[in-house]
Write a protein that holds these residues in place. Structure first.
Motif, PDB file in Angstrom:
ATOM      1  N   ALA A   6      -7.570  11.491   4.169  1.00  0.00           N
ATOM      2  CA  ALA A   6      -7.545  11.011   5.556  1.00  0.00           C
ATOM      3  C   ALA A   6      -8.376   9.741   5.705  1.00  0.00           C
ATOM      4  O   ALA A   6      -7.989   8.809   6.426  1.00  0.00           O
ATOM      5  CB  ALA A   6      -8.075  12.100   6.484  1.00  0.00           C
ATOM      6  N   VAL A   7      -9.507   9.689   5.028  1.00  0.00           N
ATOM      7  CA  VAL A   7     -10.358   8.491   5.086  1.00  0.00           C
ATOM      8  C   VAL A   7      -9.648   7.292   4.478  1.00  0.00           C
ATOM      9  O   VAL A   7      -9.649   6.185   5.040  1.00  0.00           O
ATOM     10  CB  VAL A   7     -11.697   8.752   4.361  1.00  0.00           C
ATOM     11  N   GLU A   8      -9.015   7.490   3.325  1.00  0.00           N
ATOM     12  CA  GLU A   8      -8.327   6.384   2.665  1.00  0.00           C
ATOM     13  C   GLU A   8      -7.111   5.926   3.477  1.00  0.00           C
ATOM     14  O   GLU A   8      -6.812   4.730   3.540  1.00  0.00           O
ATOM     15  CB  GLU A   8      -7.889   6.795   1.258  1.00  0.00           C
ATOM     16  N   LEU A   9      -6.432   6.860   4.102  1.00  0.00           N
ATOM     17  CA  LEU A   9      -5.292   6.485   4.943  1.00  0.00           C
ATOM     18  C   LEU A   9      -5.759   5.673   6.143  1.00  0.00           C
ATOM     19  O   LEU A   9      -5.115   4.686   6.528  1.00  0.00           O
ATOM     20  CB  LEU A   9      -4.550   7.736   5.404  1.00  0.00           C
ATOM     21  N   LEU A 148      -2.792   7.934  -4.249  1.00  0.00           N
ATOM     22  CA  LEU A 148      -1.818   8.768  -3.544  1.00  0.00           C
ATOM     23  C   LEU A 148      -1.451   8.172  -2.196  1.00  0.00           C
ATOM     24  O   LEU A 148      -0.277   8.191  -1.794  1.00  0.00           O
ATOM     25  CB  LEU A 148      -2.380  10.178  -3.367  1.00  0.00           C
ATOM     26  N   VAL A 149      -2.436   7.608  -1.501  1.00  0.00           N
ATOM     27  CA  VAL A 149      -2.163   6.969  -0.210  1.00  0.00           C
ATOM     28  C   VAL A 149      -1.238   5.775  -0.397  1.00  0.00           C
ATOM     29  O   VAL A 149      -0.282   5.584   0.367  1.00  0.00           O
ATOM     30  CB  VAL A 149      -3.483   6.545   0.468  1.00  0.00           C
ATOM     31  N   VAL A 150      -1.493   4.959  -1.410  1.00  0.00           N
ATOM     32  CA  VAL A 150      -0.638   3.810  -1.693  1.00  0.00           C
ATOM     33  C   VAL A 150       0.769   4.259  -2.060  1.00  0.00           C
ATOM     34  O   VAL A 150       1.771   3.714  -1.557  1.00  0.00           O
ATOM     35  CB  VAL A 150      -1.235   2.952  -2.832  1.00  0.00           C
ATOM     36  N   LEU A 151       0.881   5.261  -2.899  1.00  0.00           N
ATOM     37  CA  LEU A 151       2.182   5.741  -3.361  1.00  0.00           C
ATOM     38  C   LEU A 151       3.021   6.293  -2.203  1.00  0.00           C
ATOM     39  O   LEU A 151       4.189   5.912  -2.026  1.00  0.00           O
ATOM     40  CB  LEU A 151       1.981   6.825  -4.419  1.00  0.00           C
TER      41      LEU A 151
END
Length: 314
Positions: A6-9, A148-151
């Protein structure tokens, strides 16, 4: 891990450069679709009447010898010749896979790759990576969450825009009463899905490369060098087309392609034998292309993770 994702998103959503790239991923395919729809619009009745009057001699010749005009049925002569005079071609959904469809896939792939490398590069350029590791010291989890966020983001954006592009063209074709053969829309959507998967994998590779080099500029330089000069270098070195980057991309997106190989000299003297070493065109399948880029992605990803876990972070 869920909180870290959630933070990375959130970090991805608030990165201005990434938002601009994702906005371009919406705008550019929309412009391509709008241009195609406009260029294939049906001519007005006045244009058709003027074209029929001017093309009357050619229509008569076509009706006598339709084969010379590229049609099988003389009843299609008027439509064919008038189309030349009005410079108007009907929208053919299946034909667009090898034309504007490839352009949409290329644009989306480029934009999500830039988004992936920008997302990672900003953390290194700004020095915020060390601050992030203060809150989560397990570097493998940090790398995996970012990747995972990028993908997922890259796949969702590419898939939504690609599917929207083909559905919009299909709706326009139906509204113009153009015949769309059975299965063409499904083939186009499968084409979009393969392109989206490849685009997401390419974005992941760009992210991994940036985490390895710790520089957006270095990653962009390497990627553009491969795209622009990779096949030329391979050709100069005499490497088979089987290993050309663009051929393997084509095999993935088109669900297979063909490439040229040099054959022994005796094939030209004795005559080619079908199914033998004298076949100049060979098949390159979806699996072959996927393995080609899968191995590259695995290698870059492994090196990226190992260096991120062991090297000092400034």
């Amino acid at each position: 891990m869920r909180q870290l994702l959630a933070v990375e998103l959130t970090r991805l959503r608030w990165r201005r450069a990434v938002l601009l790239l994702l906005a371009a991923a919406v705008v550019v395919p929309t412009l391509i679709a709008a241009t195609l729809i406009w260029d294939t619009r049906p001519p007005s009745q006045d244009d058709l009447d003027a074209a029929r009057a001017s093309a009357a001699p050619e229509i008569a010749q076509c009706e006598k010898r339709p084969g010379r005009f590229g049609v099988e049925d003389r009843a299609l002569c008027e439509e064919q010749v008038v189309g030349w005079y009005t410079n108007s071609q009907p929208l053919k959904l299946g034909q667009q896979r090898s034309e504007t469809g490839l352009a949409v896939v290329a644009v989306l792939t480029l934009l999500v790759m830039l988004a992936g490398t920008t997302f990672a590069g900003h953390d290194w350029n700004s020095g915020s990576m060390s601050n992030q590791l203060l809150f989560e010291s397990r570097r493998g989890r940090v790398w995996a969450a970012k990747a995972l966020v990028v993908l997922v983001t890259s796949f969702v954006v590419s898939a939504v825009m690609s599917a929207t592009y083909w559905l919009a063209l299909w709706m326009v074709a139906r509204s113009r009463d153009l015949k769309v053969p059975d299965g063409v829309l499904a083939d186009c959507l499968e084409f979009a899905l393969r392109g989206s998967v490849f685009g997401a994998a390419a974005a992941l590779g760009a992210f991994a490369m940036t985490m390895l080099f710790r520089s957006t500029v270095a990653t962009v330089g390497v990627l553009f060098g491969v795209v622009l000069a990779g096949s030329l270098i391979f050709a100069a070195l005499g490497i088979s087309e089987r290993w050309f980057p663009h051929k393997n991309v084509s095999a993935i997106i088109k669900d297979g392609t063909r490439y040229y190989v040099e054959v022994p000299q005796h094939c030209f003297t004795d005559g080619p034998i079908e199914g033998s070493e004298c076949d100049q065109l060979r098949e390159l399948t979806l699996v072959d292309g996927s393995l080609y880029y899968g191995v590259l992605l695995l290698g870059v990803g492994t090196a990226s993770v190992l260096t991120f876990r062991r090297r000092d972070v400034p």
